[in-house]
Write a protein that holds these residues in place. Structure first.
Motif, PDB file in Angstrom:
ATOM      1  N   VAL A  61       0.863  -1.321  -0.201  1.00  0.00           N
ATOM      2  CA  VAL A  61       0.216   0.125   0.089  1.00  0.00           C
ATOM      3  C   VAL A  61       0.747   1.367  -0.398  1.00  0.00           C
ATOM      4  O   VAL A  61       0.794   2.061  -0.342  1.00  0.00           O
ATOM      5  N   GLU A  62       1.746   1.033   0.130  1.00  0.00           N
ATOM      6  CA  GLU A  62       2.985   2.128   0.855  1.00  0.00           C
ATOM      7  C   GLU A  62       3.724   2.773  -0.633  1.00  0.00           C
ATOM      8  O   GLU A  62       4.467   2.540  -0.865  1.00  0.00           O
ATOM      9  N   MET A  63       3.116   3.115  -1.559  1.00  0.00           N
ATOM     10  CA  MET A  63       3.128   3.275  -2.985  1.00  0.00           C
ATOM     11  C   MET A  63       3.953   4.891  -3.307  1.00  0.00           C
ATOM     12  O   MET A  63       3.363   5.554  -2.233  1.00  0.00           O
ATOM     13  N   PRO A  64       4.921   4.778  -3.589  1.00  0.00           N
ATOM     14  CA  PRO A  64       5.332   6.818  -3.620  1.00  0.00           C
ATOM     15  C   PRO A  64       4.592   7.076  -4.945  1.00  0.00           C
ATOM     16  O   PRO A  64       3.287   6.480  -5.167  1.00  0.00           O
ATOM     17  N   SER A  65       4.176   9.030  -4.463  1.00  0.00           N
ATOM     18  CA  SER A  65       3.653   9.333  -5.268  1.00  0.00           C
ATOM     19  C   SER A  65       3.546   9.441  -6.207  1.00  0.00           C
ATOM     20  O   SER A  65       5.019   9.803  -6.936  1.00  0.00           O
ATOM     21  N   GLY A  66       2.888   9.266  -7.339  1.00  0.00           N
ATOM     22  CA  GLY A  66       3.078   8.771  -8.787  1.00  0.00           C
ATOM     23  C   GLY A  66       2.486   7.833  -9.337  1.00  0.00           C
ATOM     24  O   GLY A  66       2.428   7.106 -10.564  1.00  0.00           O
ATOM     25  N   VAL A  67       2.345   6.865  -8.865  1.00  0.00           N
ATOM     26  CA  VAL A  67       2.495   5.167  -8.973  1.00  0.00           C
ATOM     27  C   VAL A  67       1.933   4.461  -8.414  1.00  0.00           C
ATOM     28  O   VAL A  67       1.488   3.701  -7.196  1.00  0.00           O
ATOM     29  N   PRO A  68       0.466   4.712  -7.974  1.00  0.00           N
ATOM     30  CA  PRO A  68      -1.136   3.899  -7.870  1.00  0.00           C
ATOM     31  C   PRO A  68      -0.526   2.475  -7.327  1.00  0.00           C
ATOM     32  O   PRO A  68      -0.721   2.012  -8.637  1.00  0.00           O
ATOM     33  N   VAL A  69      -1.037   1.644  -6.438  1.00  0.00           N
ATOM     34  CA  VAL A  69      -1.214   0.168  -6.591  1.00  0.00           C
ATOM     35  C   VAL A  69      -2.600   0.570  -5.380  1.00  0.00           C
ATOM     36  O   VAL A  69      -3.171   0.400  -3.951  1.00  0.00           O
ATOM     37  N   ALA A  70      -4.013  -0.246  -6.042  1.00  0.00           N
ATOM     38  CA  ALA A  70      -5.141   0.339  -4.872  1.00  0.00           C
ATOM     39  C   ALA A  70      -5.015  -1.207  -4.614  1.00  0.00           C
ATOM     40  O   ALA A  70      -5.307  -2.252  -4.951  1.00  0.00           O
ATOM     41  N   THR A  71      -4.635  -1.327  -3.331  1.00  0.00           N
ATOM     42  CA  THR A  71      -4.521  -2.642  -2.075  1.00  0.00           C
ATOM     43  C   THR A  71      -5.688  -2.865  -1.945  1.00  0.00           C
ATOM     44  O   THR A  71      -6.321  -1.902  -1.317  1.00  0.00           O
ATOM     45  N   VAL A  72      -5.982  -3.794  -1.235  1.00  0.00           N
ATOM     46  CA  VAL A  72      -7.104  -4.761  -0.688  1.00  0.00           C
ATOM     47  C   VAL A  72      -6.554  -5.126   0.342  1.00  0.00           C
ATOM     48  O   VAL A  72      -5.294  -5.529   0.628  1.00  0.00           O
ATOM     49  N   ALA A  73      -7.613  -5.762   1.152  1.00  0.00           N
ATOM     50  CA  ALA A  73      -7.471  -6.190   2.201  1.00  0.00           C
ATOM     51  C   ALA A  73      -6.199  -7.734   2.084  1.00  0.00           C
ATOM     52  O   ALA A  73      -5.960  -8.112   0.606  1.00  0.00           O
ATOM     53  N   ILE A  74      -6.161  -8.069   3.349  1.00  0.00           N
ATOM     54  CA  ILE A  74      -5.108  -8.892   2.961  1.00  0.00           C
ATOM     55  C   ILE A  74      -5.685 -10.345   3.423  1.00  0.00           C
ATOM     56  O   ILE A  74      -6.663 -10.532   3.640  1.00  0.00           O
TER      57      ILE A  74
END
Ligand code: RP5
Length: 163
Positions: A105-118
């Motif tokens: 989830v902790e992606m750098p600004s500019g490179v999103p990852v839509a993270t769902v639950a474990i």
């Protein structure tokens, strides 16, 4: 019902398959073409890069990446495509998946990852369907039916009591 929509599923190890399966099954229920590969950001970085570039050229519209522990796969995918990337952190025996959740989830600004639950494979698949439903009316229709059925099932099990 078939659709031309296409999703690529990547998992960091074949040990992730048991979790990924419910996501794959959900996408197939919606008639979506699914390409499934075991590719690792750490163990097979060159092949992972090649796959992402080719998959995008061959029509993949959404990527879903499953990875546990130091989970960099979804981020590595997002670094190499402009298509939406959904990350699924995998539960581990030692740290319970929190490490994978934070790594994903902790992606750098500019490179999103839509993270769902474990272990949230099913929600990852549904989120992909929701994205694709913007383009494919047949998926939009099926999603509405899916939500209606979910509501009916919940209400059948838990009837609302009237005074
Ligand atoms: C990650 O390490 C994989 O995504 C998997 O969740 C975890 C353990 O992999 P194996 O040691 O079982 O291959 O890269």
């Amino acid at each position: 019902m078939k659709t031309q929509a296409k999703v690529s599923i990547l998992m960091g190890s074949d040990s992730d398959f048991d979790v990924a399966k419910s996501g794959i099954d959900t996408l197939k229920e919606f008639g979506i073409k699914v390409d499934v590969k075991v590719l690792s950001a750490h163990r097979t970085p060159i092949q992972t890069h090649e796959y992402i570039v080719n998959a995008e050229k061959e029509g993949t519209e959404v990527f879903i990446a499953f990875a546990g522990k130091a989970a960099h796969l979804a981020g590595a995918v997002a670094a190499n495509t402009i298509r939406p990337v959904i990350g699924v952190p995998i539960k581990s025996s030692h740290l319970g998946g929190l490490e994978a959740l934070l790594s994903t989830v902790e992606m750098p600004s500019g490179v999103p990852v839509a993270t769902v639950a474990i272990n949230g494979a099913k929600n990852a698949a549904l989120l992909a369907v929701q994205m694709l439903s913007l383009k494919y009316p047949e998926l939009d229709k099926k999603l509405k039916e899916y939500k209606e059925n979910m509501e009916k099932t919940v209400l059948a099990k838990n009837p609302i009591m009237e005074d």
